[in-house]
Scaffold this motif. Structure first.
Motif, PDB file in Angstrom:
ATOM      1  N   ALA A 204      -1.416   9.351   9.228  1.00  0.00           N
ATOM      2  CA  ALA A 204      -0.617   8.633   8.237  1.00  0.00           C
ATOM      3  C   ALA A 204       0.304   7.593   8.855  1.00  0.00           C
ATOM      4  CB  ALA A 204       0.200   9.622   7.412  1.00  0.00           C
ATOM      5  N   HIS A 205       0.383   7.575  10.173  1.00  0.00           N
ATOM      6  CA  HIS A 205       1.318   6.674  10.855  1.00  0.00           C
ATOM      7  C   HIS A 205       0.611   5.888  11.951  1.00  0.00           C
ATOM      8  CE1 HIS A 205       3.989   9.728   9.098  1.00  0.00           C
ATOM      9  NE2 HIS A 205       4.909   8.778   9.067  1.00  0.00           N
TER      10      HIS A 205
ATOM     11  N   LYS B 173       7.257   0.206  12.739  1.00  0.00           N
ATOM     12  CA  LYS B 173       6.675   1.460  12.250  1.00  0.00           C
ATOM     13  C   LYS B 173       5.877   1.223  10.986  1.00  0.00           C
ATOM     14  CE  LYS B 173      10.121   4.522  14.222  1.00  0.00           C
ATOM     15  NZ  LYS B 173      11.032   5.647  13.997  1.00  0.00           N
ATOM     16  N   CYS B 174       4.847   2.021  10.804  1.00  0.00           N
ATOM     17  CA  CYS B 174       4.015   1.919   9.601  1.00  0.00           C
ATOM     18  C   CYS B 174       3.609   3.312   9.152  1.00  0.00           C
ATOM     19  CB  CYS B 174       2.774   1.083   9.884  1.00  0.00           C
ATOM     20  SG  CYS B 174       1.662   0.978   8.451  1.00  0.00           S
ATOM     21  N   GLU B 175       3.696   3.510   7.841  1.00  0.00           N
ATOM     22  CA  GLU B 175       3.308   4.785   7.250  1.00  0.00           C
ATOM     23  C   GLU B 175       2.516   4.521   5.983  1.00  0.00           C
ATOM     24  OE1 GLU B 175       6.637   7.172   6.082  1.00  0.00           O
ATOM     25  OE2 GLU B 175       5.384   8.804   5.341  1.00  0.00           O
ATOM     26  N   GLN B 176       1.460   5.304   5.764  1.00  0.00           N
ATOM     27  CA  GLN B 176       0.721   5.202   4.502  1.00  0.00           C
ATOM     28  C   GLN B 176       0.626   6.574   3.853  1.00  0.00           C
ATOM     29  OE1 GLN B 176      -2.645   6.451   4.008  1.00  0.00           O
ATOM     30  NE2 GLN B 176      -3.278   6.884   6.123  1.00  0.00           N
ATOM     31  N   ASN B 177       0.739   6.583   2.526  1.00  0.00           N
ATOM     32  CA  ASN B 177       0.682   7.846   1.778  1.00  0.00           C
ATOM     33  C   ASN B 177      -0.553   7.901   0.888  1.00  0.00           C
ATOM     34  OD1 ASN B 177       1.301   6.117  -0.295  1.00  0.00           O
ATOM     35  ND2 ASN B 177       3.298   6.994  -0.756  1.00  0.00           N
TER      36      ASN B 177
ATOM     37  N   SER C  63      -0.497   6.276  17.319  1.00  0.00           N
ATOM     38  CA  SER C  63      -0.727   6.948  16.055  1.00  0.00           C
ATOM     39  C   SER C  63      -0.429   8.431  16.214  1.00  0.00           C
ATOM     40  CB  SER C  63      -2.173   6.728  15.598  1.00  0.00           C
ATOM     41  OG  SER C  63      -2.412   7.326  14.354  1.00  0.00           O
TER      42      SER C  63
ATOM     43  N   ASN D  91       2.200   3.062  14.643  1.00  0.00           N
ATOM     44  CA  ASN D  91       3.331   2.254  15.086  1.00  0.00           C
ATOM     45  C   ASN D  91       2.859   1.244  16.127  1.00  0.00           C
ATOM     46  OD1 ASN D  91       4.931   3.961  13.443  1.00  0.00           O
ATOM     47  ND2 ASN D  91       5.117   5.424  15.119  1.00  0.00           N
TER      48      ASN D  91
ATOM     49  N   GLN E 207       6.227  -0.554   5.928  1.00  0.00           N
ATOM     50  CA  GLN E 207       6.526  -0.971   7.302  1.00  0.00           C
ATOM     51  C   GLN E 207       8.024  -1.141   7.446  1.00  0.00           C
ATOM     52  OE1 GLN E 207       3.130  -4.358   7.092  1.00  0.00           O
ATOM     53  NE2 GLN E 207       4.420  -4.480   8.895  1.00  0.00           N
TER      54      GLN E 207
END
Lengths: 113, 112
Positions: free
Chosen positions: A72-73, A22-26, A68, A75, A6
């Motif tokens: 993967a994102h 913002k948020c991102e996951q891998n 979204s 926000n 984040q």
């Protein structure tokens, strides 16, 4: 590599302003969430998204608008910030199915002056 | 209403002693149950979960939890506490795929 990240980690702003987190996951997860943790550490779900689609909106004011762009994102945009919005906001993700654990980011601490 | 309760705000235990952090739930159907730990300025970290099967579930860092259907409880346990276990612990229930309810958290303090 951080699984759920984040930005920013800290956000200090004036009442009435608009801000985004913002948020991102891998992790390749389809489902993402936003949570709010208040000063007493109570954790409450705000939104759930699955594959870019809103699934749950837990009676969150319209001033909060998640977006979204891809799975993967996720926000979070907040309009017209109020003093009561001060909290730590956590993004999380999980795999498909109710028995899947959630993976959390380290949070964004939002302080409204 | 569906809910998760953690009746203790804080649990103090001496290092080396066994610890228990309590959780009870009130949900319809067969729940999925979770424990998470939160260290200062960090997000929640998954410890363990109960889906079905054996009532004693083992998880990370030596933690385990006991599911009791008749008492609707899912207490977190560890045989020997470490100072580094001091943190905030959350019990959670999954209500289907997209929604989780968290308890109010229990602060565990392990004293050296």
């Amino acid at each position: 590599d951080t699984a759920v990240s984040q930005t920013p980690k800290y956000l200090v702003t004036q009442m009435g302003n608009d801000k985004s987190i913002k948020c991102e996951q891998n992790l390749g997860h389809d489902t993402m969430y936003w949570y709010k943790q208040d000063s007493k550490k109570f954790l409450k779900i705000m939104f759930s998204y699955n594959n870019k689609e809103l699934i749950i909106n837990e009676t969150v004011p319209n001033r909060f608008s998640p977006k979204s762009p891809d799975k993967a994102h996720l926000n979070l945009h907040i309009n017209s910030l109020e003093l009561g919005d001060s909290a730590v906001y956590f993004c999380a993700s999980s795999g498909a199915g109710g028995g899947q654990p959630q993976h959390f980011g380290d949070g964004t601490r939002l302080s409204i002056l | 209403a569906q809910s998760v309760a953690q009746p203790e705000d804080q649990v103090n235990v001496a290092e080396g002693n066994p610890l228990t952090v309590k959780c009870t739930y009130s949900v319809s159907g067969n729940p999925y149950l979770f424990w998470y730990v939160q260290y200062p300025n960090r997000g929640l970290q998954f410890l363990l979960k109960y889906i079905t099967g054996d009532n004693l579930v083992k998880g990370s860092y030596g933690f385990e939890a006991e599911f009791n259907k008749s008492q609707t409880s899912f207490h977190l346990k560890k045989p020997s506490a470490l100072v580094s276990d001091s943190a905030l612990y959350f019990c959670a229930v999954s209500l289907g795929t997209y929604k989780y309810i968290f308890g109010t958290g229990t602060r565990l303090k392990v004293l050296a």
